[in-house]
Design an enzyme around this catalytic site. Structure first.
Site, short mmCIF file in Angstrom:
data_model
loop_
_atom_site.label_atom_id
_atom_site.label_comp_id
_atom_site.label_asym_id
_atom_site.label_seq_id
_atom_site.Cartn_x
_atom_site.Cartn_y
_atom_site.Cartn_z
N GLU A 258 0.83 -1.20 0.00
CA GLU A 258 0.00 0.00 0.00
C GLU A 258 0.87 1.26 0.00
OE1 GLU A 258 -2.63 -3.29 0.96
OE2 GLU A 258 -0.62 -2.79 1.62
N ASP B 82 2.35 13.78 -14.34
CA ASP B 82 1.20 14.17 -15.16
C ASP B 82 0.94 15.67 -15.10
OD1 ASP B 82 -1.24 13.65 -16.74
OD2 ASP B 82 -2.26 14.25 -14.89
#
Length: 129
Positions: A84, A98
């Protein structure tokens, strides 16, 4: 922990809140939390866990033109939560990429790695320096 190496131009734009898509560090931290929650959907043999704590933190290392992403995850469970944490760091770094790619696509995501783990079946582990 992991890092993304950027141009000095992007570092300056982030510091001065001039990125076209908004604040990549704030959005990366949200993305990291989503990464933790979606790990079992992304990694085939990971199962969903009840988590007690998620902490994502980003830090600019200006001399190295690097953003460092830290993640801490805890759960009261029989299994560890390192997948995780690693998923969170990866998602956060990809989000920075991005949000900054309109300025420069030459960024590099590096050194995504586990620093320390405790609990679970295998017990405590620390990365040697």
């Amino acid at each position: 922990v992991g890092e993304i190496i950027l141009s000095s131009e992007i570092i300056e734009m982030i510091k001065n809140k001039k990125m076209p898509k908004g604040d990549p560090l704030a959005i990366a931290e949200v993305s990291g939390i989503n990464g933790v929650k979606k790990t079992s959907e992304l990694i085939p043999l990971c199962h969903p866990l009840s988590l007690d704590h998620i902490s994502i933190h980003t830090e600019i290392d200006e001399p190295k033109n690097t953003i460092i992403v830290y993640c801490l995850v805890s759960a009261n469970s029989k299994t560890g939560v390192e997948m995780e944490a690693l998923t969170a760091v990866s998602a956060a770094a990809l989000t920075v990429y991005d949000m900054c790619k309109a300025v420069d696509r030459g960024m590099t995501i590096n050194r995504v790695h586990l620093v320390e783990k405790s609990g679970g079946q295998s017990g405590t582990w620390k990365k040697s320096t």
